[in-house]
Write an enzyme that holds these catalytic residues in place. Structure first.
Site, short mmCIF file in Angstrom:
data_model
loop_
_atom_site.label_atom_id
_atom_site.label_comp_id
_atom_site.label_asym_id
_atom_site.label_seq_id
_atom_site.Cartn_x
_atom_site.Cartn_y
_atom_site.Cartn_z
N LYS A 1 0.88 -1.17 0.00
CA LYS A 1 0.00 0.00 0.00
C LYS A 1 0.91 1.21 0.00
O LYS A 1 1.81 1.33 0.84
CB LYS A 1 -0.91 0.00 1.23
CG LYS A 1 -2.09 0.98 1.14
CD LYS A 1 -3.06 0.54 0.07
CE LYS A 1 -4.27 1.45 -0.07
NZ LYS A 1 -5.23 1.30 1.01
N SER B 1 -1.58 -1.60 -4.10
CA SER B 1 -2.69 -0.69 -3.88
C SER B 1 -2.14 0.63 -3.36
O SER B 1 -1.00 0.69 -2.88
CB SER B 1 -3.69 -1.27 -2.87
OG SER B 1 -4.31 -2.42 -3.37
#
Length: 364
Positions: A158, A225
């Site tokens: 992330k 992500s």
């Protein structure tokens, strides 16, 4: 230490009851949870606050049932991917350590985590971000105790993306940014994937002009992500290691395109489950914990020679088209709609396809 894995369903966006049930049942303790990877039901965009709501709920459950400090709980990596288009069910996969030891000849699942050096707004889409992510991935390998890159099967990250405030911050320090705010999610994901590929020796260090341009460069194990809630790469790395103990193994493959169901079964086979030549969901017999898949609309606008309209649709974003389509294929393959499917797969698998990672239960 061995790793315990559990897939839990989210009944609503702030529901952590599935996590609590596993803790109370004694599958693992709250203080042994080392990572969470989940799907939430928001729009998957920059303003998808369902990720933050789910994150808060899970961290609150760890605080309620454990003894770790608030600071320690904030340090537990939780990667939330927004958007449950089509049949995808909101859920989370929880990873926890336990004290089991295994025979030294058996390879079993291990996990390592790391946080990269701070990623500045002007780094996104540029070699500086590739280098910082690669440094973080190497740290995560060391944390997992993995010495050989071939034993790494999944790197979930992330990373930050751009906001108007971030763009202004860069400008105030005399720097430009590489892309527009609404393009930064894909650019951040793609740059991160190249950092993973560099760290694992899948590609050489790319030139600046190749980043998010030369799509022949990709990682087969990256799932990236991005969001507004952090300023560095949060890295969860999984692989197999002899003597790790436990009952789980991990494997990977790639989907060559959105219909490549064989790529899903290849990942499950790579993890250690023997399947027939033409497998079906019932052949898994409960041994699959979960699959983690990246996908995207093929930028060439075709699928097996047929014209596709995902990229031309002004009403429904192509992310939602591709996620729903691949989610349906994956759910049919494994017989469960609670499957992790994430979009923006630039430099993650081949164009129009993406990596597939499978975690399976091979028994004690």
């Amino acid at each position: 230490m061995a790793i315990e894995v559990a897939k839990v369903i989210l009944k609503h966006v702030q529901d952590a009851s599935g996590l609590e049930e596993r803790i109370l049942a004694g599958q693992f303790s709250a203080d042994d949870v080392v990572a969470v990877i989940g799907k939430t039901e928001g729009n998957g965009g920059v303003n998808d606050f369902t990720r933050i709501l789910a994150d808060n709920a899970f961290r609150a459950a760890l605080a309620k049932h454990g003894k770790r400090s608030a600071e320690a709980i904030r340090g537990v990596p939780m990667v939330w991917s927004g958007g449950c288009d089509g049949v995808i069910t909101p859920h989370a996969t929880v990873f926890a350590r336990n004290g089991k030891q295994g025979p030294t000849t058996k390879q079993r699942l291990v996990i390592g985590t790391a946080v990269s050096p701070k990623i500045l707004p002007e780094d996104i889409g540029r070699p500086a971000m590739v280098e910082k992510v690669a440094e973080g991935v190497r740290r995560a390998m060391r944390d997992a105790g993995i010495d050989t890159t071939a034993d790494v099967h999944y790197v979930q990250t992330k990373t930050p993306l751009l906001t108007i405030e971030a763009v202004r911050d860069a400008a105030s320090r005399g720097h430009s940014v590489a892309c527009e705010v609404h393009d930064s999610m894909g650019v951040s994901n793609g740059t991160t994937a190249l950092g993973i590929a560099v760290a694992l020796g899948e590609v050489a260090m790319p030139k600046s002009e190749q980043i998010c341009k030369d799509l022949s460069l990709y990682s087969s194990v990256a799932s990236c992500s991005s969001g507004v809630e952090l300023d560095a790469a949060q890295i969860v790395l999984l692989g197999n290691k002899a003597g790790a103990g436990g009952r789980y193994r991990i494997g990977h493959s790639v989907m060559k395109d959105a219909l490549d169901i064989d790529g899903i079964y290849a990942a499950i086979t790579d993890a250690g489950v023997a399947l027939p030549t033409r497998p079906r969901a019932e052949d898994l017999r409960g041994r699959l914990v979960n699959c983690f898949i990246k996908c995207e609309a093929d930028p060439r606008g075709e699928l097996r020679g047929r014209r596709q309209i995902m990229l031309d649709d002004s009403d429904v974003h192509h992310h939602r088209h591709s996620k729903a389509a691949v989610g349906g294929v994956a759910a049919a393959a494994i017989g469960d709609p609670a499957v992790f499917v994430s979009v923006d797969a630039m430099h993650q698998g081949p164009q129009g396809g993406g990596p597939v990672i499978a975690i399976v239960d091979v028994g004690e």
